[in-house]
Design an enzyme around this catalytic site. Structure first.
Site, PDB file in Angstrom:
ATOM      1  N   HIS A   1      24.727   5.429   1.314  1.00 31.82           N
ATOM      2  CA  HIS A   1      24.427   6.675   0.600  1.00 31.82           C
ATOM      3  C   HIS A   1      23.430   6.357  -0.526  1.00 31.82           C
ATOM      4  O   HIS A   1      23.570   5.345  -1.216  1.00 31.82           O
ATOM      5  CB  HIS A   1      25.712   7.287   0.030  1.00 31.82           C
ATOM      6  CG  HIS A   1      25.511   8.659  -0.526  1.00 31.82           C
ATOM      7  ND1 HIS A   1      24.978   8.879  -1.783  1.00 31.82           N
ATOM      8  CD2 HIS A   1      25.742   9.889   0.004  1.00 31.82           C
ATOM      9  CE1 HIS A   1      24.903  10.185  -1.997  1.00 31.82           C
ATOM     10  NE2 HIS A   1      25.368  10.818  -0.927  1.00 31.82           N
TER      11      HIS A   1
ATOM     12  N   HIS B   1      19.737  12.265  -5.917  1.00 27.17           N
ATOM     13  CA  HIS B   1      20.870  11.339  -5.739  1.00 27.17           C
ATOM     14  C   HIS B   1      20.752  10.032  -6.517  1.00 27.17           C
ATOM     15  O   HIS B   1      21.649   9.200  -6.423  1.00 27.17           O
ATOM     16  CB  HIS B   1      21.034  10.988  -4.258  1.00 27.17           C
ATOM     17  CG  HIS B   1      20.663  12.101  -3.355  1.00 27.17           C
ATOM     18  ND1 HIS B   1      21.395  13.260  -3.291  1.00 27.17           N
ATOM     19  CD2 HIS B   1      19.614  12.266  -2.515  1.00 27.17           C
ATOM     20  CE1 HIS B   1      20.811  14.076  -2.430  1.00 27.17           C
ATOM     21  NE2 HIS B   1      19.730  13.507  -1.961  1.00 27.17           N
TER      22      HIS B   1
ATOM     23  N   GLU C   1      22.911   7.448  -3.491  1.00 30.06           N
ATOM     24  CA  GLU C   1      23.450   7.249  -4.847  1.00 30.06           C
ATOM     25  C   GLU C   1      24.071   5.859  -4.968  1.00 30.06           C
ATOM     26  O   GLU C   1      23.851   5.140  -5.957  1.00 30.06           O
ATOM     27  CB  GLU C   1      24.499   8.333  -5.141  1.00 30.06           C
ATOM     28  CG  GLU C   1      25.067   8.227  -6.541  1.00 30.06           C
ATOM     29  CD  GLU C   1      26.167   9.266  -6.795  1.00 30.06           C
ATOM     30  OE1 GLU C   1      26.282  10.237  -6.028  1.00 30.06           O
ATOM     31  OE2 GLU C   1      26.900   9.080  -7.772  1.00 30.06           O
TER      32      GLU C   1
END
Ligand code: SF4
Length: 290
Positions: free
Chosen positions: A133, A83, A135
């Site tokens: 998240h 990610h 990413e």
């Protein structure tokens, strides 16, 4: 039970590559422990299999990735997840003499390259994503004073952006509809915005495929982890498009066995990008035998 398989399913290319990186590290260093920094992919079953195969997971819920790097020693071998991550960690790992296998997905890497280039040119970036998240968190750390997070359906402080033509980039696993709405809203405020926001192919194809299920299904099974953003978007879409069907998410066949699915007649089956074919086939066989 009749089962209609929705394609594509199984691992996306990015997840498969991440696993290949991990096993390559193990093959090239058979006598050393291989550390996985954070969740290599968003699927607990896959992570469980890695643990069984001897990999050591450095859990990002217990320490930050930077703190985990502090615990490693010169010559230790570790794998960065699919990610993406804070780019400053690359320098930190190199300065400690760690051996790094970078499993960052090429889609995530391509976005990072665009963002870094824009910042080097003196520009600013708006990033459509989800706080928390991996990413998105990694991307914001490229330069927190130049990269601004826009979360769909949440308030955004437009005054923090001084550029007339900021670059617009997005997390690769966003919902395509929420992306369109976000891009349109941002274009209203920044008519000269430079749009490079797009979801990755694996996410796009699965989201487009979700409504190809037959109308007569009474069950929609979406396979994947609740930590997988693309899986959760598929679940949202299936629920919206098939209001007469029961929509369920499961990680694997054991997980599905805890739900009462026997009374249903026709199921559609799809998976997010971090679910392997083996788990998919196990669920398909189980449903077909009911
Ligand atoms: S879902 Fe997309 S961004 Fe994520 S690993 Fe797969 S191809 Fe890469």
């Amino acid at each position: 039970m009749k089962v209609t398989v929705i394609n594509p399913h199984g691992f996306c290319a990015g997840v498969q590559k991440a696993l290949d990186h991990a096993y390559k590290a193990k093959k090239e260093h058979p006598a050393q422990p291989i550390y996985i920094l954070g969740n290599l992919v968003h699927n607990e079953r896959v992570i469980g299999d890695l643990v069984k195969d001897g990999f050591i997971i450095l859990d990002e819920r217990k320490k930050s990735l930077s703190e985990w790097i502090d615990t490693l020693n010169k010559g230790d071998i570790f794998v960065f997840s699919a990610h993406g991550h804070d780019p400053h960690l690359d320098e930190k790992a190199a300065s400690k003499g760690l051996v790094c296998y970078d499993a960052t997905c090429p889609f995530v890497k391509a976005n990072s390259t665009l963002i870094k280039r824009r910042i080097t040119q003196g520009g600013e970036v708006i990033f459509i994503g989800q706080a928390g998240h991996a990413e998105t968190e990694g991307t914001l750390k490229i330069d927190p004073s130049k990269v601004f997070l826009f979360e769909p359906k949440k308030s955004f402080d437009f005054s923090q952006v001084s550029a007339k033509n900021p670059l617009l980039v997005s997390q690769t696993t966003m919902g395509t509809e929420e992306m369109k709405d976000s891009v349109s809203l941002l274009k209203d405020h920044f008519p000269e915005i430079d749009v490079a926001a797009r979801v990755c192919d694996a996410t796009d194809k699965r989201q487009s495929a979700i409504c190809t299920a037959p109308e007569d299904i009474d069950l929609y099974v979406v396979m994947g982890s609740k930590t997988s953003n693309n899986t959760m978007k598929l679940l949202e879409l299936a629920t919206a498009k098939y209001p007469k069907a029961v929509v369920l998410r499961c990680l694997d066949v054991e997980d599905l066995k805890t739900a009462l699915v026997k009374p249903f007649k026709h199921a559609a089956l799809i998976s997010g990008a971090s679910t392997g074919l083996r788990e998919f086939e196990e669920v398909k066989d189980y449903l077909e035998k009911l």
